[in-house]
Write a protein that holds these residues in place. Structure first.
Motif, mmCIF file in Angstrom:
data_model
loop_
_atom_site.group_PDB
_atom_site.id
_atom_site.type_symbol
_atom_site.label_atom_id
_atom_site.label_comp_id
_atom_site.label_asym_id
_atom_site.label_seq_id
_atom_site.Cartn_x
_atom_site.Cartn_y
_atom_site.Cartn_z
ATOM 1 N N ASN A 163 0.922 -1.335 0.081
ATOM 2 C CA ASN A 163 0.163 -0.107 -0.087
ATOM 3 C C ASN A 163 0.807 1.314 0.175
ATOM 4 O OD1 ASN A 163 -2.391 -1.558 0.055
ATOM 5 N ND2 ASN A 163 -2.765 -1.468 2.323
ATOM 6 N N LEU A 164 0.563 1.843 -1.122
ATOM 7 C CA LEU A 164 1.362 3.189 -1.335
ATOM 8 C C LEU A 164 0.504 4.527 -1.012
ATOM 9 C CD1 LEU A 164 3.893 5.074 -2.251
ATOM 10 C CD2 LEU A 164 2.917 4.566 -4.659
ATOM 11 N N VAL A 197 -0.332 -0.470 -4.768
ATOM 12 C CA VAL A 197 -1.753 -0.341 -4.579
ATOM 13 C C VAL A 197 -1.856 1.174 -3.930
ATOM 14 C CG1 VAL A 197 -4.026 -1.092 -3.655
ATOM 15 C CG2 VAL A 197 -2.184 -2.700 -4.738
ATOM 16 N N VAL A 198 -2.518 1.952 -4.211
ATOM 17 C CA VAL A 198 -2.894 3.022 -3.569
ATOM 18 C C VAL A 198 -4.398 3.117 -3.118
ATOM 19 C CG1 VAL A 198 -2.927 5.738 -3.801
ATOM 20 C CG2 VAL A 198 -1.282 4.356 -5.353
ATOM 21 N N PRO A 199 -4.705 2.713 -1.933
ATOM 22 C CA PRO A 199 -6.149 2.511 -1.540
ATOM 23 C C PRO A 199 -6.775 3.896 -1.338
ATOM 24 C CG PRO A 199 -4.561 1.463 0.104
ATOM 25 C CD PRO A 199 -3.874 2.162 -0.869
ATOM 26 N N SER A 200 -6.251 5.104 -1.217
ATOM 27 C CA SER A 200 -6.898 6.267 -1.169
ATOM 28 C C SER A 200 -7.366 6.690 -2.548
ATOM 29 C CB SER A 200 -6.005 7.453 -0.883
ATOM 30 O OG SER A 200 -4.947 7.766 -1.634
ATOM 31 N N ILE A 231 -6.140 8.259 5.891
ATOM 32 C CA ILE A 231 -5.995 7.126 6.776
ATOM 33 C C ILE A 231 -7.461 6.853 7.474
ATOM 34 C CG2 ILE A 231 -5.328 6.426 9.332
ATOM 35 C CD1 ILE A 231 -2.715 7.635 8.520
ATOM 36 N N ALA A 232 -8.143 7.868 7.861
ATOM 37 C CA ALA A 232 -9.624 7.778 8.509
ATOM 38 C C ALA A 232 -10.587 7.221 7.199
ATOM 39 C CB ALA A 232 -9.865 9.217 9.014
ATOM 40 N N GLU A 239 -6.346 -1.885 7.482
ATOM 41 C CA GLU A 239 -5.242 -2.063 6.398
ATOM 42 C C GLU A 239 -4.181 -1.021 7.007
ATOM 43 O OE1 GLU A 239 -8.117 -0.782 5.905
ATOM 44 O OE2 GLU A 239 -9.395 -2.289 4.614
ATOM 45 N N LYS A 240 -3.084 -1.407 6.417
ATOM 46 C CA LYS A 240 -1.768 -0.786 6.857
ATOM 47 C C LYS A 240 -1.051 0.022 5.673
ATOM 48 C CE LYS A 240 -1.095 -1.354 11.206
ATOM 49 N NZ LYS A 240 -1.108 -0.114 12.366
#
Ligand code: BGC
Length: 366
Positions: A163-164, A197-200, A231-232, A239-240
């Protein structure tokens, strides 16, 4: 050469002759002919204090006059300070622009007075009235950050997914696009392959979209708030984050504060975090395991390069440049001198930053 500069050179020559004539062993004079206006963006970032004061000291030690101004990151203040320097009759202006797009009109006035303009660290766009540019290789800065992430994660060996969360610098700073492009040229292929992967979802589809994740004014607080939000919103399920691309140290400091408040622990689950500048606070974070690296730009070297430019210009000579291709400001390619930046990690802080005298051991708790 402008009339004004011709007069300056002729006066300097006459002065040298008259000084030689009356030097009867009374010691060398340090008076040199030439006056320089230095316009720096802000005192709120350590590097600009070092840059401005370092260059001023070099000039004054050589007998030149130097007027150093800081503009509190406000473009209108920077423009009026430059106007004052023009009115006071400087021969040369050295400008680290706050917004590189806004200085064309005031530099028109400078050109009319025959003043030579040196863009310092940041390019000035949209004007022919910028004569030289001295900087670090800005693309290389980003590339070093991208390559550091690539190596630490083993991306070239196929490792992932990780995660990036990427960040970019201030949208009004021409350097920020170069920093981002250097890093993204390394990292985007891994985003496309799914190893990163860029979760945001804050993942520019191309280098040209960098400003969509830019942090205006390079503010630590804004970077902190931005990561708090990400993060929120995107990591609530536990997830981290594995890695944060930060273009510089001021952003990295805000990002580290956000990571701390989200409960990340150095040495346990702290993400890889990049930076740039070798700011004291970031070097402390590097030693504490809260930042992984900084791309160090020895501002003393930049000062020496610009000092060399100034000496050459005042002597009516061409300054030494090493790049005539990279920095097109929209009107012309500005002749540039690029300095190579280098990576500093925990193990090299002592050798590179302390032993070289860039920082004092006591500055960073060593
Ligand atoms: C400089 C960086 C600095 C940033 C924020 C950039 O233009 O090249 O060294 O961290 O501005 O001041």
């Amino acid at each position: 050469m402008s009339l004004k500069k011709l007069i300056a050179v002729a006066t300097a020559a006459a002065l040298a002759v008259s000084l030689a004539a009356c030097s009867t062993g009374g010691g060398a004079t340090t008076e040199s002919e030439g006056s320089v206006g230095i316009s720096m963006p802000t005192r709120s970032l350590e590097r600009w204090i070092n840059d401005g004061e370092g260059l001023k000291a070099l000039l004054e030690d050589a007998g030149y006059q130097a007027d150093l101004q800081y503009a509190d990151d406000k473009s209108d203040m920077q423009i009026s300070q430059i106007q004052n320097q023009i009115a006071s009759g400087v021969d040369i202006l050295v400008v680290a622009a706050i917004d590189g797009e806004l200085l064309a009109p005031v530099l028109e006035d400078a050109a009319e007075q025959g003043i030579t303009v040196i863009a310092y660290d940041r390019l000035i766009n949209g004007t022919e009235n910028v004569d030289y540019y001295a900087t670090f290789d800005n693309y290389k800065v980003g590339q070093l950050q991208g390559q550091f992430i690539e190596e630490q994660l083993g991306l070239a060996d196929g490792a992932g997914p990780f995660n990036l969360e990427p960040f970019a610098g201030s949208p009004d700073d021409n350097n920020a696009r170069f920093f981002f492009a250097g890093a993204w040229d390394v990292l985007l292929p891994y985003v496309e392959s799914g190893q990163l992967v860029v979760p945001s979802g804050k993942s520019p589809a191309s280098n040209d979209d960098w400003a969509s994740i830019g942090i205006l004014g390079w503010k630590s607080d804004s970077a902190q708030a931005e990561l708090d939000n990400r993060i929120a919103s995107f990591y609530a399920g536990g997830e981290k984050i594995d890695v944060v691309l930060s273009p510089n140290d001021s952003l990295a400091q805000g990002i580290a504060a956000s990571l701390s408040s989200a409960g990340y622990t150095p040495g346990v689950d702290w993400p890889i975090l990049t930076g740039q500048d070798g700011d004291k606070a970031s070097v402390v974070n590097i030693l504490d395991g809260k930042q992984s690296m900084t791309v160090w730009k020895d501002t003393r070297v930049l000062g020496e390069v610009v000092f060399g430019f100034i000496e050459a210009i005042l002597a009516g000579e061409e300054p030494e440049i090493n790049d005539t291709e990279t920095y097109n400001n929209g009107v012309k390619v500005v002749p540039s001198f690029l300095i190579t930046p280098e990576v500093v990690v925990k193990d090299s802080v002592q050798e590179k930053l302390i032993d070289s005298g860039f920082l004092k051991a006591s500055d960073v708790g060593l």
